[in-house]
Design a protein around this motif. Structure first.
Motif, PDB file in Angstrom:
ATOM      1  N   ALA A   6      45.054  55.913  37.687  1.00  0.00           N
ATOM      2  CA  ALA A   6      46.267  56.294  38.415  1.00  0.00           C
ATOM      3  C   ALA A   6      45.859  57.102  39.646  1.00  0.00           C
ATOM      4  N   GLY A   7      46.849  57.524  40.423  1.00  0.00           N
ATOM      5  CA  GLY A   7      46.536  58.259  41.633  1.00  0.00           C
ATOM      6  C   GLY A   7      45.843  57.364  42.650  1.00  0.00           C
ATOM      7  N   GLN A   8      45.155  57.991  43.585  1.00  0.00           N
ATOM      8  CA  GLN A   8      44.434  57.249  44.624  1.00  0.00           C
ATOM      9  C   GLN A   8      43.077  57.889  44.840  1.00  0.00           C
ATOM     10  N   LEU A   9      42.090  57.323  44.186  1.00  0.00           N
ATOM     11  CA  LEU A   9      40.728  57.823  44.368  1.00  0.00           C
ATOM     12  C   LEU A   9      40.012  57.105  45.505  1.00  0.00           C
ATOM     13  N   PHE A  10      40.614  56.008  45.956  1.00  0.00           N
ATOM     14  CA  PHE A  10      40.009  55.174  46.984  1.00  0.00           C
ATOM     15  C   PHE A  10      41.049  54.862  48.048  1.00  0.00           C
ATOM     16  N   ASN A  11      40.593  54.493  49.249  1.00  0.00           N
ATOM     17  CA  ASN A  11      41.505  54.241  50.359  1.00  0.00           C
ATOM     18  C   ASN A  11      42.422  53.056  50.062  1.00  0.00           C
ATOM     19  N   GLY A  12      43.656  53.154  50.560  1.00  0.00           N
ATOM     20  CA  GLY A  12      44.611  52.067  50.390  1.00  0.00           C
ATOM     21  C   GLY A  12      45.381  52.194  49.097  1.00  0.00           C
ATOM     22  N   GLY A  13      46.216  51.197  48.834  1.00  0.00           N
ATOM     23  CA  GLY A  13      47.045  51.230  47.630  1.00  0.00           C
ATOM     24  C   GLY A  13      46.435  50.517  46.451  1.00  0.00           C
ATOM     25  N   GLY A  14      45.237  49.956  46.621  1.00  0.00           N
ATOM     26  CA  GLY A  14      44.600  49.242  45.526  1.00  0.00           C
ATOM     27  C   GLY A  14      43.990  50.190  44.510  1.00  0.00           C
ATOM     28  N   ARG A  15      44.130  49.865  43.241  1.00  0.00           N
ATOM     29  CA  ARG A  15      43.599  50.723  42.181  1.00  0.00           C
ATOM     30  C   ARG A  15      42.632  49.958  41.296  1.00  0.00           C
ATOM     31  N   ALA A  16      41.768  50.719  40.635  1.00  0.00           N
ATOM     32  CA  ALA A  16      40.899  50.115  39.631  1.00  0.00           C
ATOM     33  C   ALA A  16      41.761  49.641  38.462  1.00  0.00           C
ATOM     34  N   ILE A  17      41.402  48.518  37.884  1.00  0.00           N
ATOM     35  CA  ILE A  17      42.162  47.946  36.781  1.00  0.00           C
ATOM     36  C   ILE A  17      41.494  48.272  35.457  1.00  0.00           C
ATOM     37  N   ASN A  18      42.277  48.841  34.559  1.00  0.00           N
ATOM     38  CA  ASN A  18      41.815  49.050  33.194  1.00  0.00           C
ATOM     39  C   ASN A  18      42.015  47.729  32.453  1.00  0.00           C
ATOM     40  N   LEU A  19      40.943  47.053  32.144  1.00  0.00           N
ATOM     41  CA  LEU A  19      41.035  45.724  31.556  1.00  0.00           C
ATOM     42  C   LEU A  19      41.607  45.739  30.140  1.00  0.00           C
ATOM     43  N   ASP A  20      41.700  46.922  29.536  1.00  0.00           N
ATOM     44  CA  ASP A  20      42.263  47.031  28.192  1.00  0.00           C
ATOM     45  C   ASP A  20      43.766  47.266  28.206  1.00  0.00           C
ATOM     46  N   GLN A  21      44.364  47.298  29.387  1.00  0.00           N
ATOM     47  CA  GLN A  21      45.796  47.521  29.549  1.00  0.00           C
ATOM     48  C   GLN A  21      46.367  46.492  30.521  1.00  0.00           C
ATOM     49  N   PRO A  22      47.684  46.339  30.606  1.00  0.00           N
ATOM     50  CA  PRO A  22      48.238  45.502  31.670  1.00  0.00           C
ATOM     51  C   PRO A  22      47.856  46.081  33.033  1.00  0.00           C
ATOM     52  N   ALA A  23      47.682  45.215  34.011  1.00  0.00           N
ATOM     53  CA  ALA A  23      47.328  45.652  35.362  1.00  0.00           C
ATOM     54  C   ALA A  23      48.493  46.403  36.004  1.00  0.00           C
ATOM     55  N   PRO A  24      48.215  47.241  37.006  1.00  0.00           N
ATOM     56  CA  PRO A  24      49.316  47.811  37.790  1.00  0.00           C
ATOM     57  C   PRO A  24      50.018  46.714  38.572  1.00  0.00           C
ATOM     58  N   THR A  25      51.203  47.016  39.077  1.00  0.00           N
ATOM     59  CA  THR A  25      52.004  46.032  39.798  1.00  0.00           C
ATOM     60  C   THR A  25      51.233  45.400  40.949  1.00  0.00           C
TER      61      THR A  25
END
Length: 326
Positions: free
Chosen positions: A215-234
């Motif tokens: 969650a949050g923004q650790l990297f530039n832009g709106g893209g986030r790391a995906i937790n493969l053990d959960q549903p992806a973010p929108t």
């Protein structure tokens, strides 16, 4: 008995695809976007496609259709926009209602962003729904999470269903937390599905830190790391560049999150092993089939996918509507 459907603001056809699986034969797709119409034509051969504004169409010629469905443009109500609602020229909610009132389908299904039910928009939304022909029974608007219906993605949307005769209970969720379809069920580390996306993952100078590393923004832009053990973010319609979510190939994001949480300084440069989602992977997370073909430029394809109704969600809701109409 064959059921027929019209898809307004059809985009790439996610809603039509799900409804087709639920037993509806699409007879019309309508959208103003050229690439989206090309995608629709390619994947729904034989279905009439109108590449024009809904404002230019008289829907009385489709009287007798069983279902009118569609997701009017969400930008007037989205948290990511200026939220001008009725003052936004893209507001097509009244046009959806006009189409229903002119064609008088046996049922209608409207989809939109959850922000439509926010206090700032609710009074206007209710006033639009009040203009639907009084012969319709309209179910209360419902906020649904696509993950609750088997889509490997968290996606909150408002759905409204109306019937000319009779009604139906909104379909119960088919999945629950802990038993969701996960992102890892369709994408995985070490396997690139589709054409690679060259956009880099760059550390943010001022990270927005949250308790979860995903969650949050650790990297530039709106893209986030995906937790493969959960549903992806929108999946975002603005994806393609740094607003594209990414796979953390080296599982480096959780330890970096802990580093920041413990007071460490933000890093610079690119994240080693950060791989942006491809068009195909984005489509799979939306529950499109792997064989679905999207037309237009790469950015257009990402936009079509992000704007789409997840076919799996459309199928579950459409099946409930179909049962009520038979």
């Amino acid at each position: 008995m064959e059921l027929t459907s019209i898809d307004l603001f059809s985009g790439a056809g996610g809603l039509s695809l799900g409804l087709e699986r639920a037993g509806f034969r699409p007879v019309l797709g309508l959208d103003l976007n050229r690439d989206a119409c090309a995608t629709y034509r390619r994947n729904f051969p034989g279905v009439e496609v109108l590449e024009q504004s809904v404002t230019e169409v008289d829907f009385r010629q489709w009287r007798g259709v069983d279902l009118i469905a569609g997701g009017p443009p969400c930008q007037p109500f989205s948290n990511g926009g200026k939220r001008l609602a009725a003052d936004d020229v893209r507001d097509m909610l009244p046009e959806f209602v006009r189409a229903v009132n002119e064609a008088m389908p046996r049922a209608f299904l409207m989809e939109n962003v959850a922000g439509l039910l926010a206090p700032r928009n609710r009074e206007y939304f209710d006033s639009v729904l009040a203009t639907i022909d009084e012969r319709y029974t309209v179910l209360p608007p419902r906020i649904v999470n696509a993950a609750d219906y088997g889509v490997p993605q968290k996606r909150l949307r408002v759905m409204v269903i109306g019937f000319l005769k009779g009604a139906v209970d909104f379909p119960a969720p088919t999945h629950r937390p802990g038993r969701y379809a996960t992102a890892g069920s369709v994408i995985r580390r070490g396997e690139v599905r589709g054409t690679p996306n060259p956009s880099k993952v760059v550390y943010a100078k001022k990270p927005d830190l949250r308790p979860s590393p995903y969650a949050g923004q650790l990297f530039n832009g709106g893209g986030r790391a995906i937790n493969l053990d959960q549903p992806a973010p929108t999946i975002l319609a603005s994806a393609g560049g740094n607003k594209t979510h990414f796979i953390d190939e080296l599982d480096a994001v959780p330890p970096y999150h802990k580093h920041l949480w413990d007071g460490g300084r933000p890093r610079q440069g690119t994240l080693e092993g950060g791989r942006r989602l491809t068009v195909l992977e984005s489509a799979l997370l939306q529950s499109f089939p792997a064989e679905m073909v999207f037309e237009g430029s790469r950015s257009s394809q990402y936009s079509q996918i992000g704007n789409a109704v997840p076919p799996r969600l459309a199928e579950v809701v459409g099946a409930s509507v179909a049962r009520a109409l038979h």
